[in-house]
Design a protein around this motif. Structure first.
Motif, short mmCIF file in Angstrom:
data_model
loop_
_atom_site.label_atom_id
_atom_site.label_comp_id
_atom_site.label_asym_id
_atom_site.label_seq_id
_atom_site.Cartn_x
_atom_site.Cartn_y
_atom_site.Cartn_z
N GLY A 133 0.82 -1.20 0.00
CA GLY A 133 0.00 0.00 0.00
C GLY A 133 0.85 1.25 0.00
N ARG A 152 1.27 3.59 2.30
CA ARG A 152 1.82 4.15 3.54
C ARG A 152 3.08 3.45 4.01
N HIS A 160 -3.46 -2.45 1.50
CA HIS A 160 -4.08 -1.23 2.03
C HIS A 160 -4.73 -0.43 0.91
N THR A 197 -5.98 5.27 -1.11
CA THR A 197 -6.25 6.68 -0.78
C THR A 197 -6.85 6.89 0.60
N ASP A 198 -7.50 5.89 1.16
CA ASP A 198 -8.22 6.07 2.43
C ASP A 198 -7.53 5.26 3.51
N SER A 199 -6.70 5.92 4.31
CA SER A 199 -5.96 5.23 5.36
C SER A 199 -6.84 4.75 6.50
N ARG A 200 -8.11 5.23 6.55
CA ARG A 200 -8.99 4.81 7.63
C ARG A 200 -9.60 3.44 7.38
#
Length: 282
Positions: free
Chosen positions: A27, A29, A193, A196-199
């Motif tokens: 991902g 991050r 992951h 774009t959306d780490s949540r």
């Protein structure tokens, strides 16, 4: 794990312990592997990271004790040598590489069987993606970069299998190939992951064979060109494809990133490859 200078190998030999934690993460991050878990009884695990001029690769091996550390070490060296040789021999940015010589018309693909295989794969993916993956639609001529990394990993993986290592993972950036079981004795657990959306919770794949190819997650805009216009692709923020072969998955991900949602039509119900992520830019 990043290792500068001389590559290192980490050996793990512990009692069996089954973990539900991901073995690998992909991902935007943090694509580093989780800390190695325990090794199943009777197994020998090794982790090795190497950097070439264009990429960093991490190899995870899980072999029976009877194969021996010397044989596993030789398998690692052979696979690493293959990755380095492909970088030197086929790198499009190297003026003396076979790809550069092919561009200049100094050789034909038939002169070297591996080069012919690389060209044939690019031609096949151009047909499979309606021209959205086109290694010839780039400045300077033929550039197989969209699948060269995946092709290199598959070649190195073949070296491991030839040496008797049938349980392994090879990770480069947000791409990977896995085969067999992880060190804990179960399938490789790969956390993918959201780009774009780490949540969001990651999508966790349990794999005993296959590959994940990605395009766009590095954050470098303009690195994929629309082959029909020559302009940088800008419809998607990332594309992720899963399937049996990393070279093909990489090429599909590159083409999907360029084509946008139109490319989802390539992944029919009976296809061996499927898109995991294809997210539009906002």
């Amino acid at each position: 794990m990043r290792i500068d200078g001389q590559p290192r190998t980490r050996w793990v030999d512990q009692p069996a312990h089954r973990s539900r934690r991901p073995d690998l993460r992909l991902g935007p991050r943090d694509t580093r592997p989780d800390r190695a878990g325990a090794t199943a009884t009777g197994r020998l695990s090794a982790t090795h990271t190497v950097r070439t001029s264009t990429a960093e690769y991490t190899l995870f091996l899980n072999a029976p004790h009877e194969l021996g550390r010397r044989a596993v070490g030789e398998a690692l060296r052979d696979a690493v040598a293959e990755l380095r040789a492909i970088d030197l021999t086929y790198g499009p940015n190297r003026p003396d590489s076979l790809v550069s010589r092919l561009r200049r018309g100094e050789i034909s693909p038939e002169s070297y069987p591996p080069l012919a295989d690389l060209v044939d794969r690019c031609a096949a993916m151009r047909a499979a993606t309606d021209g959205w993956f086109d290694a010839w639609a780039v400045p300077g001529g033929f550039d197989p970069g969209g699948l060269l990394g995946g092709w290199a990993v598959e070649q190195a993986a073949a070296r491991l299998r030839a040496a008797g290592v049938t349980d392994y993972a090879v990770l480069t950036g947000a791409d990977l190939v896995v085969r067999g079981t992880a060190a804990h004795g179960g399938p490789w657990r790969v956390a993918v992951h959201h780009p774009t959306d780490s949540r969001r919770a990651p999508l966790v794949l349990e794999m005993t064979a296959g590959a994940v190819g990605t395009s766009g997650v590095t954050g470098r805009q303009g690195h994929v060109v629309d082959p029909h216009t020559g302009e940088p692709a800008d419809q998607l923020v990332a594309a992720t494809v899963v399937g049996p072969d990393l070279a093909v998955a990489d090429a599909y991900a590159t083409a999907l990133y360029a084509a946008g949602p139109t490319g989802l039509a390539w992944f029919r119900a009976d296809s061996e490859y499927r898109a995991l992520f294809a997210h539009r830019r906002r």
